[in-house]
Design a protein around this motif. Sequence first.
Motif, PDB file in Angstrom:
ATOM      1  N   LYS A 101       0.839  -1.209   0.000  1.00 25.22           N
ATOM      2  CA  LYS A 101       0.000   0.000   0.000  1.00 25.22           C
ATOM      3  C   LYS A 101       0.873   1.257   0.000  1.00 25.22           C
ATOM      4  CE  LYS A 101      -3.929  -2.133   2.365  1.00 25.22           C
ATOM      5  NZ  LYS A 101      -4.655  -2.270   3.644  1.00 25.22           N
ATOM      6  N   ALA A 102       1.940   1.238   0.796  1.00 21.25           N
ATOM      7  CA  ALA A 102       2.854   2.385   0.845  1.00 21.25           C
ATOM      8  C   ALA A 102       3.575   2.553  -0.489  1.00 21.25           C
ATOM      9  CB  ALA A 102       3.863   2.199   1.973  1.00 21.25           C
ATOM     10  N   LEU A 103       4.066   1.452  -1.028  1.00 22.84           N
ATOM     11  CA  LEU A 103       4.794   1.477  -2.302  1.00 22.84           C
ATOM     12  C   LEU A 103       3.912   2.011  -3.431  1.00 22.84           C
ATOM     13  CD1 LEU A 103       7.137   0.680  -4.195  1.00 22.84           C
ATOM     14  CD2 LEU A 103       6.303  -1.660  -4.113  1.00 22.84           C
ATOM     15  N   LEU A 104       2.700   1.507  -3.512  1.00 21.33           N
ATOM     16  CA  LEU A 104       1.812   1.926  -4.601  1.00 21.33           C
ATOM     17  C   LEU A 104       1.290   3.345  -4.409  1.00 21.33           C
ATOM     18  CD1 LEU A 104      -0.181  -1.351  -5.372  1.00 21.33           C
ATOM     19  CD2 LEU A 104       1.886  -0.445  -6.462  1.00 21.33           C
ATOM     20  N   THR A 152      11.064   0.252   1.993  1.00 20.84           N
ATOM     21  CA  THR A 152      10.792   1.047   3.187  1.00 20.84           C
ATOM     22  C   THR A 152       9.399   1.660   3.101  1.00 20.84           C
ATOM     23  OG1 THR A 152      11.718   3.075   2.230  1.00 20.84           O
ATOM     24  CG2 THR A 152      13.223   1.690   3.496  1.00 20.84           C
ATOM     25  N   LEU A 153       8.793   1.817   4.246  1.00 21.20           N
ATOM     26  CA  LEU A 153       7.455   2.408   4.330  1.00 21.20           C
ATOM     27  C   LEU A 153       7.431   3.835   3.795  1.00 21.20           C
ATOM     28  CD1 LEU A 153       4.708   1.360   5.530  1.00 21.20           C
ATOM     29  CD2 LEU A 153       5.255   2.673   7.578  1.00 21.20           C
ATOM     30  N   THR A 154       8.592   4.479   3.804  1.00 15.49           N
ATOM     31  CA  THR A 154       8.685   5.879   3.363  1.00 15.49           C
ATOM     32  C   THR A 154       8.453   6.057   1.865  1.00 15.49           C
ATOM     33  OG1 THR A 154      11.084   5.613   3.211  1.00 15.49           O
ATOM     34  CG2 THR A 154      10.212   6.549   5.250  1.00 15.49           C
ATOM     35  N   ALA A 155       8.330   4.959   1.132  1.00 16.10           N
ATOM     36  CA  ALA A 155       7.969   5.045  -0.284  1.00 16.10           C
ATOM     37  C   ALA A 155       6.622   5.737  -0.443  1.00 16.10           C
ATOM     38  CB  ALA A 155       7.908   3.648  -0.892  1.00 16.10           C
ATOM     39  N   GLN A 156       5.804   5.670   0.585  1.00 18.37           N
ATOM     40  CA  GLN A 156       4.466   6.260   0.546  1.00 18.37           C
ATOM     41  C   GLN A 156       4.489   7.743   0.211  1.00 18.37           C
ATOM     42  OE1 GLN A 156       1.845   4.968   3.658  1.00 18.37           O
ATOM     43  NE2 GLN A 156       0.698   6.872   3.687  1.00 18.37           N
ATOM     44  N   VAL A 157       5.552   8.423   0.629  1.00 16.11           N
ATOM     45  CA  VAL A 157       5.664   9.863   0.352  1.00 16.11           C
ATOM     46  C   VAL A 157       6.729  10.140  -0.706  1.00 16.11           C
ATOM     47  CG1 VAL A 157       4.764  10.616   2.577  1.00 16.11           C
ATOM     48  CG2 VAL A 157       7.215  10.142   2.351  1.00 16.11           C
ATOM     49  N   GLY A 158       7.063   9.111  -1.494  1.00 18.02           N
ATOM     50  CA  GLY A 158       8.027   9.287  -2.576  1.00 18.02           C
ATOM     51  C   GLY A 158       9.469   9.304  -2.131  1.00 18.02           C
ATOM     52  N   SER A 177      10.423   5.274  -9.137  1.00 14.97           N
ATOM     53  CA  SER A 177       9.340   6.253  -9.245  1.00 14.97           C
ATOM     54  C   SER A 177       8.923   6.774  -7.869  1.00 14.97           C
ATOM     55  CB  SER A 177       8.129   5.640  -9.957  1.00 14.97           C
ATOM     56  OG  SER A 177       7.504   4.651  -9.159  1.00 14.97           O
ATOM     57  N   CYS A 178       9.348   6.079  -6.809  1.00 13.16           N
ATOM     58  CA  CYS A 178       8.979   6.546  -5.470  1.00 13.16           C
ATOM     59  C   CYS A 178      10.128   6.423  -4.471  1.00 13.16           C
ATOM     60  CB  CYS A 178       7.755   5.798  -4.939  1.00 13.16           C
ATOM     61  SG  CYS A 178       7.955   4.020  -4.841  1.00 13.16           S
TER      62      CYS A 178
END
Length: 268
Positions: free
Chosen positions: A15-18, A120-126, A152-153
């Motif tokens: 979910k974070a990655l996408l 990493t969960l931080t992918a959620q914010v790019g 891309s993220c």
Amino acid sequence: MSTIVGCIGAGNIVKALLAGVEKSGVYFPNRIGIFDVSQKVCDDFREKGYTVFSSIDDLVKSARVVVVAVTPQVIDSIMQQIKNALSADTIFLSLAAGVSIKWYQEQLGKDCKVIRCMPTLTAQVGLGAFAVSRAETVADDDYKAVECFLSSCGIVEEIPESLMCEVVPINGSAPAYFYHMTRVILKEAVHMGFDEDTALRLFAQTMKGSAEMLLNSGMSAEMLEDKLRLKGGTTLAALDKMDELGFDRCLTEGIKACVSRCKELGNL
């Protein structure tokens, strides 16, 4: 193929990655496939425009890059479904901690293309930080397809597979250490009389700036710390107390425990 990337499992990390991928605008949701055992999760992704599959077989047949995002405890149970559907072009991006490339090739054939990834969960914010290691069977074009998706993220760093467990405390688990430290600091801030939201903004912005300085100031972590370690000062008082209570040892032992658990999870 109707989708570019297909995800087996759509838990927190996917979910974070996408979410990060979606923010980038590089991939349209309908070109990303989802399979999950939770109907609610599937419904949520369908509403957002993602392509939802009713079986692992159909998802694998549809996508060039297949993200394996199930736990090591579950992964063995889905291998036969994957094996029935894979082709010579299928690239597996494994997010399963501790599960080796060799294990995948024993299950799916020695020629299968596998890239291990610690996300990493931080992918959620790019702002993801992805550590990856690829099998020898993964050609440069295959690798670029995965790298494009992940970059891309966030950033992508290729490392030896022998360090894929050792990297977990450096990137994958590291956000939790920061969040835990934040909880302790905010609790003490409130105790001292601060409004929690104010303290959070001050602390988080300071940490954000500190990370930026580590990356771009040209100075090492030791040099930056020394700038604040003024004799008789408040920062030195805090650091001395932390040293006295074994702060470094706590971090070191936590890192070792994290790596050890990763290796245990890989013993399928």
